[in-house]
Design a protein around this motif. Structure first.
Motif, short mmCIF file in Angstrom:
data_model
loop_
_atom_site.label_atom_id
_atom_site.label_comp_id
_atom_site.label_asym_id
_atom_site.label_seq_id
_atom_site.Cartn_x
_atom_site.Cartn_y
_atom_site.Cartn_z
N GLY C 161 10.45 10.65 -2.42
CA GLY C 161 11.87 10.85 -2.10
C GLY C 161 12.62 9.55 -2.33
N SER C 162 12.11 8.48 -1.79
CA SER C 162 12.75 7.18 -1.96
C SER C 162 12.88 6.82 -3.43
N HIS C 164 12.87 8.85 -6.12
CA HIS C 164 13.83 9.69 -6.85
C HIS C 164 15.27 9.34 -6.53
N HIS C 165 15.45 8.79 -5.37
CA HIS C 165 16.82 8.49 -4.92
C HIS C 165 17.37 7.22 -5.58
#
Lengths: 195, 195, 195, 195
Positions: C161-162, C164-165
DNA sequence: AATGAATGAGCTTTCATTCAT
DNA sequence: GATGAATGAAAGCTCATTCAT
């Protein structure tokens, strides 16, 4: 709002423009743009009423198929002798084909350009029509009115070939009326069936 | 270079692939890419031999028209009685239509998709063919062999409608051979013409 | 013909123009016309090399996925202690994500706009990548290097998640280099995993 | 007029239908027609309540942003130690993200498809939210509760990446409840911040 | 408050044909 | 003789939005 009676509804105008153009140039050679321009509306309006260009074609087919099926059912159900009923049915189909020559020309030329399932729907309607016609011939054969050495289905295909072909040669400006052609064709069919 | 005899020349392979595809899907629905892929060549090769996609279609027409015209001339020129000559001509055209069903199907369905001048060329060849056929009927009418209350041109259109329609129903897997259909059709024509 | 070295091949120019535009405006908001104009070619040329607009997107995905998978395999296969291998893998994926920020931004934003089967192909490649990463964490857990009270798959999703962000905040003009961000992220991951 | 209590007001039904559809297919892939059909009203009704399709999206954003901002303010304002306040804030945002997964999925995927000024409005609201969260971390760093070798803004982006990503993997049918995921995520954040 | 017909611009894709090699 | 990259025009269709009722 007052409506000019000559000004048909939008879907009607679209169908009528499409019929004329499909008959003149074929289904594939006619663009949606040409149809809507001829009908005096925009593409959006057409897609508001018809799901696709195919739908226009199906609708045109449907109308003439329904008309002819109705006529045939009516004639076949009368009490007249079978020779007379067949003669009438044959005359009718020729006459109504000529009177709707654009629609039936399209029928013949463009059916195979429809999507497979729409084609099947049309074909099976058409088949029912032919079967009804064939059963008249078979009835006459059983009664000894018609020759029995020709299979009824061959005779049906023989005759409807002639009918479908009308669009390639009949011109309303010619020397014969629709009714006259109908009677000639009915005579040829009936006489070919003489025992 | 050694040539596998089963491997036809490039133009021949193109014509044969085009014939099959046009008959299956119609002229407009068949792309040049599909034709050349089926023939195992590239587009450049096709445009080397044929000026356009239209040319392929014209060429296919030409072949079958020339064949049928030739047959008709030969039969019409014999010494046999006119009834026999007409019967033979009718049987022949049905048989050869069935034997070249792909070509004649295309003929019927795609002619109107040709460019106007190519269409005229084909039409006038076709007209000559019909006139030759009609003159056989007129000869029989003059001799009293055939009824005279039906105009010969109506009879010709009646009969060729049936012939053109063969592609919509005849299947080689069906119960009748090409010759049998030919004889049925010739009988129906001749008997419809009985005085 | 001499080739200006600055002038890439047509497919390459198309991919590069598409990447930039998809990242800027999103896949759906970018028209084929905009892509081909930016690449200095015509639509026909694009459809000569790519089957569809979707294909361009798939191709962009494929490139970055292959690159990152390769890097991960290489690092995971070394002899270093598992903590070092995980740290390296984490740093690498952050760094290469930043270095290909356009591609990975597109990845995140546009994947769900692909056709279902292309989406599945991408997803399963992505899943394999995550599973390889997870197996590194599990190895460390078995060796007692990492805490075992957090399921490895949760940690993987937390970390990616981190990653991709990154596209939503990282700017190359900012105060941190790609490598520095990679090291910060790797530290945060490793320290979150301390037993 | 009697109102079935299960039958929401028209604007509410529109928002709810739009939320579901945007989450499923994306903003651009959802047509206004689909939204109004799903809501059981007509286009005119939608344009009566919302100025545009963009407005629907903004409204959906607004709701979830306001909710989360409120929660954060409440927690941050308590007297609890900073570690506890951060833990609570982290758990809350994960839980409420999962409980409104459709809205937050849309948030992530479709924000960049809004008109620029609406995008700015949303972005600045979001920034305020992040700043409030960051100030909690900085407070802990000043107090010596959290490590100081990681810039607080990096940590915030690291964590919210994980949160935004929830929509790509969390399924309510899975083995973990929203609260459990919230606690895992809060643990990982807090432990990564241990000095 | 709500309808639904109609617009008009835009979309992706297809295709016959050309031409440098 | 043959290739295949490239063109450019046109096709069918979609869609957010407007507006008379």
């Amino acid at each position: 709002m007052v409506r000019d009676p000559s000004e048909d509804s939008v879907p009607r105008r679209l169908l009528s423009a499409a019929t004329k153009l499909f008959a003149q140039r074929g289904f594939d050679r006619t663009s949606v743009q040409e149809i809507v321009s001829a009908a005096g509306v925009t593409k959006g309006a057409m897609y508001h009423y018809f799901g696709s260009k195919d739908d226009l074609l199906s609708e045109i087919y449907g109308r003439v198929l329904r008309l002819q099926t109705e006529q045939l059912e009516k004639v076949a159900a009368t009490e007249a002798p079978v020779r007379e009923r067949l003669r009438q049915a044959a005359t009718d189909v020729v006459t109504s084909t000529i009177e709707n020559l654009d629609d039936t020309t399209i029928f013949l030329q463009s059916m195979h350009q429809l999507s497979p399932d729409k084609q099947n729907a049309v074909r099976s309607e058409r088949r029912r029509y032919h079967e009804r016609f064939r059963s008249l011939i078979e009835e006459g054969q059983r009664e000894g009115q018609f020759r029995t050495d020709k299979p009824a289905d061959i005779v049906v295909d023989f005759f409807f070939g002639s009918v479908h072909h009308l669009g390639s040669w009949y011109r309303s400006s010619g020397r014969l009326s629709a009714r006259q052609v109908g009677e000639h064709y009915a005579d040829l069919l009936l006489d070919a069936l003489r025992p």
